[in-house]
Design a protein around this motif. Structure first.
Motif, PDB file in Angstrom:
ATOM      1  N   TRP A   1      31.453  44.268  43.996  1.00 35.58           N
ATOM      2  CA  TRP A   1      32.078  44.470  42.684  1.00 35.58           C
ATOM      3  C   TRP A   1      31.235  43.820  41.589  1.00 35.58           C
ATOM      4  N   ASN A   2      30.800  42.606  41.802  1.00 35.03           N
ATOM      5  CA  ASN A   2      29.985  41.916  40.797  1.00 35.03           C
ATOM      6  C   ASN A   2      28.687  42.660  40.507  1.00 35.03           C
ATOM      7  N   GLU A   3      28.117  43.281  41.530  1.00 36.17           N
ATOM      8  CA  GLU A   3      26.874  44.023  41.338  1.00 36.17           C
ATOM      9  C   GLU A   3      27.098  45.285  40.510  1.00 36.17           C
ATOM     10  N   SER A   4      28.209  45.961  40.742  1.00 36.63           N
ATOM     11  CA  SER A   4      28.472  47.226  40.048  1.00 36.63           C
ATOM     12  C   SER A   4      29.200  47.037  38.723  1.00 36.63           C
ATOM     13  N   MET A   5      29.908  45.918  38.550  1.00 35.87           N
ATOM     14  CA  MET A   5      30.684  45.656  37.334  1.00 35.87           C
ATOM     15  C   MET A   5      30.315  44.283  36.763  1.00 35.87           C
ATOM     16  N   PRO A   6      29.097  44.121  36.246  1.00 31.43           N
ATOM     17  CA  PRO A   6      28.691  42.791  35.762  1.00 31.43           C
ATOM     18  C   PRO A   6      29.530  42.284  34.597  1.00 31.43           C
ATOM     19  N   ASP A   7      30.080  43.187  33.784  1.00 35.88           N
ATOM     20  CA  ASP A   7      30.893  42.760  32.642  1.00 35.88           C
ATOM     21  C   ASP A   7      32.269  42.276  33.063  1.00 35.88           C
ATOM     22  N   ALA A   8      32.672  42.565  34.293  1.00 35.50           N
ATOM     23  CA  ALA A   8      33.984  42.136  34.786  1.00 35.50           C
ATOM     24  C   ALA A   8      33.822  41.346  36.082  1.00 35.50           C
ATOM     25  N   SER A   9      32.705  40.658  36.216  1.00 32.93           N
ATOM     26  CA  SER A   9      32.432  39.925  37.451  1.00 32.93           C
ATOM     27  C   SER A   9      33.337  38.702  37.572  1.00 32.93           C
ATOM     28  N   ILE A  10      33.473  38.220  38.785  1.00 35.07           N
ATOM     29  CA  ILE A  10      34.281  37.039  39.067  1.00 35.07           C
ATOM     30  C   ILE A  10      33.374  35.960  39.622  1.00 35.07           C
ATOM     31  N   LYS A  11      33.831  34.706  39.505  1.00 34.30           N
ATOM     32  CA  LYS A  11      33.008  33.569  39.924  1.00 34.30           C
ATOM     33  C   LYS A  11      33.905  32.469  40.471  1.00 34.30           C
ATOM     34  N   ALA A  12      33.275  31.512  41.104  1.00 31.55           N
ATOM     35  CA  ALA A  12      34.011  30.337  41.584  1.00 31.55           C
ATOM     36  C   ALA A  12      34.602  29.593  40.386  1.00 31.55           C
ATOM     37  N   GLY A  13      35.856  29.208  40.515  1.00 29.44           N
ATOM     38  CA  GLY A  13      36.575  28.559  39.423  1.00 29.44           C
ATOM     39  C   GLY A  13      37.586  29.451  38.746  1.00 29.44           C
ATOM     40  N   ASP A  14      37.411  30.780  38.847  1.00 26.78           N
ATOM     41  CA  ASP A  14      38.387  31.706  38.280  1.00 26.78           C
ATOM     42  C   ASP A  14      39.678  31.685  39.100  1.00 26.78           C
ATOM     43  N   PHE A  15      40.766  32.099  38.455  1.00 25.18           N
ATOM     44  CA  PHE A  15      42.077  32.106  39.100  1.00 25.18           C
ATOM     45  C   PHE A  15      42.529  33.547  39.355  1.00 25.18           C
ATOM     46  N   ILE A  16      43.149  33.772  40.492  1.00 25.26           N
ATOM     47  CA  ILE A  16      43.799  35.043  40.803  1.00 25.26           C
ATOM     48  C   ILE A  16      45.287  34.860  40.545  1.00 25.26           C
ATOM     49  N   VAL A  17      45.826  35.604  39.580  1.00 26.99           N
ATOM     50  CA  VAL A  17      47.230  35.440  39.198  1.00 26.99           C
ATOM     51  C   VAL A  17      48.108  36.574  39.718  1.00 26.99           C
ATOM     52  N   ALA A  18      47.507  37.646  40.237  1.00 25.44           N
ATOM     53  CA  ALA A  18      48.289  38.750  40.808  1.00 25.44           C
ATOM     54  C   ALA A  18      47.419  39.498  41.810  1.00 25.44           C
ATOM     55  N   VAL A  19      48.035  39.886  42.923  1.00 25.64           N
ATOM     56  CA  VAL A  19      47.376  40.670  43.970  1.00 25.64           C
ATOM     57  C   VAL A  19      48.273  41.860  44.290  1.00 25.64           C
ATOM     58  N   ASN A  20      47.826  43.069  43.945  1.00 30.38           N
ATOM     59  CA  ASN A  20      48.631  44.274  44.198  1.00 30.38           C
ATOM     60  C   ASN A  20      50.056  44.119  43.676  1.00 30.38           C
ATOM     61  N   ASP A  21      50.174  43.687  42.437  1.00 32.50           N
ATOM     62  CA  ASP A  21      51.471  43.520  41.755  1.00 32.50           C
ATOM     63  C   ASP A  21      52.309  42.388  42.321  1.00 32.50           C
TER      64      ASP A  21
END
Length: 438
Positions: free
Chosen positions: A182-202
């Motif tokens: 995903w990071n390779e194909s979507m650099p403008d929406a890439s994720i990194k260590a330290g980011d938070f996941i607030v929802a998974v499949n609703d």
């Protein structure tokens, strides 16, 4: 009601003493050291970065109608510590102490107003629950597809709700897998260590349910919240193996080795499927041992819905006509790392002008065990066309071509169950439509 005496900026810079009224409000602040050092105590710095509007009596001197507007303007104002050069003008020790307090200041200036029981006294008609400025981190959507059964590659730690407003997952690392793709194909929406996941499949608010969904779903739709670049990253507590028996340690090590080996094969197959150009031999070697039969798949209906197939259950199709049409062609084969690979040209029409096209290199052994034998186990999926003979003799390509065409027709006519349709798409490594990535 007496007016507050305010010092002009030049007087404050020259080091003149505070007026009696203001000094009385800060009697607990120790005086500066006698040796002339310029590093005052922590309390003095906290008061120093308090805006003058927070002083007792400032709001009382204003007309009642202007108090509410004034308070809102104070809470939305930019504190002086946010100005460029503010920290640089302080001694090193003092700057470090102030910098450690900045996150709280940026999130809620009202916290500083409560320092040393200092609070604004306003007219009773002014509502007490005025909104405060809160830090709102950037959020965006991330879609992770377990191509060929590979993992997401995300290492996360669970953050319970008592530590935050709601339960979250914090990303602590990213390894090879769908998150890296995903990071390779979507650099403008890439994720990194330290980011938070607030929802998974609703699913949101429950960190344990989100972690379970993250591990099991074939397509994962995430809502990610940006973490601070310099913020702390929590690390999961490591289980001490020293307290376990030798047998337990051996079993844990064996399980981890098997999982790593299986994931290496999935990553190899994902790479040769998603890449049009040359691929390293190590990926071909890993993919040659890949098998889909050992990969557990869940939520088959949601998976095929992303490709335009609608099903009532994993055993029964819905009433709506199919919007997607699968086409399979086989014209060529190649030799890689000592094995013959049949190049399956796949085309998926999505009901409009959109379509997906990709090539799925697969060995004859994989086509037999992971596709033919699985379909044959379901009596409803009998295609009525002979499969290729064992050993790959002359005529194998022609037999495979006819069999794959019959399979595509069976999928189109819904002669194959939704569960098996999901298996076929996973085996072929179908990429997600562009509409799913938005």
């Amino acid at each position: 009601m007496g007016e507050e005496l305010q010092l002009p900026p030049e007087a404050a810079a020259s080091g003149e003493s505070n007026p009696p009224e203001e000094a009385a409000a800060h009697e607990d602040v120790p005086e500066a050291p006698a040796n002339g050092e310029s590093n005052p105590p922590q309390e003095a710095f906290l008061d120093e970065i308090t805006p003058p509007e927070a002083n007792i009596g400032y709001a009382e001197s204003m007309p009642p109608d202007a108090v509410a507007e004034h308070l809102e303007r104070v809470l939305e104002s930019k504190p002086p510590e946010a100005e460029t050069g503010y920290l640089q003008s302080k001694p090193p020790e003092a700057a470090a102490e102030l910098e450690s307090k900045l996150p709280a200041v940026g999130r809620d200036i009202g916290a500083l107003m409560q320092k040393d029981n200092m609070a604004l006294e306003v007219d009773a008609a002014v509502p007490a629950d005025l909104p405060r400025v809160k830090h709102t981190a950037r959020e965006w959507r991330v879609v992770l597809h377990r191509l060929c059964g590979c993992r997401t590659g995300l290492a996360v730690v669970l953050i319970p709700a008592e530590d935050q407003d709601v339960g979250k997952l914090q990303i602590t690392g990213i390894a090879e897998g769908s998150a890296l793709y995903w990071n390779e194909s979507m650099p403008d929406a890439s994720i990194k260590a330290g980011d938070f996941i607030v929802a998974v499949n609703d699913i949101s608010g429950d960190e344990e349910e989100m972690a379970t969904e993250l591990r099991s779903a074939s397509i994962v739709y995430l809502r990610v919240q940006e973490g601070s670049k310099d913020g702390p990253i929590r690390r999961p507590e490591m289980v001490a193996l020293a307290s376990k028996s030798h047998g337990d340690r051996m079993r844990i090590a064996e399980k981890e080795a098997k999982e790593a080996c299986s994931q290496g094969r999935c990553i190899g197959m994902a790479n040769i499927t998603r890449t049009d150009g040359p691929v390293e031999d190590r990926f071909w070697e890993a993919a040659s041992e890949w098998s889909l039969c050992g990969i557990h798949m869940t939520e088959e209906c949601k998976f095929i819905e992303a490709f335009g197939f609608r099903a009532a259950t994993k055993e029964k199709w819905g009433q709506e006509p199919a919007k997607a049409v699968l086409e399979l062609e086989l014209d060529n084969h190649i030799e890689q790392v000592g094995h013959t690979w049949y190049l399956i040209r796949c085309r998926l029409l999505l009901g409009t002008q959109d379509e997906l096209q990709w090539t799925a290199p697969r060995r004859l052994q994989q086509l037999r065990s992971d596709l033919h034998d699985v379909l044959q186990a379901d009596f409803r999926a009998n295609l009525g066309v002979p499969f290729a003979l064992t050993g790959g003799p002359k005529g194998t390509t022609a037999r495979l071509k006819a069999w794959l065409k019959a399979l595509a027709v069976a999928v189109k006519n819904r002669e194959v169950s939704p569960e098996l349709t999901a298996h076929v798409l996973m085996f072929l490594g179908a990429p997600l439509p562009a509409a799913q990535l938005k």
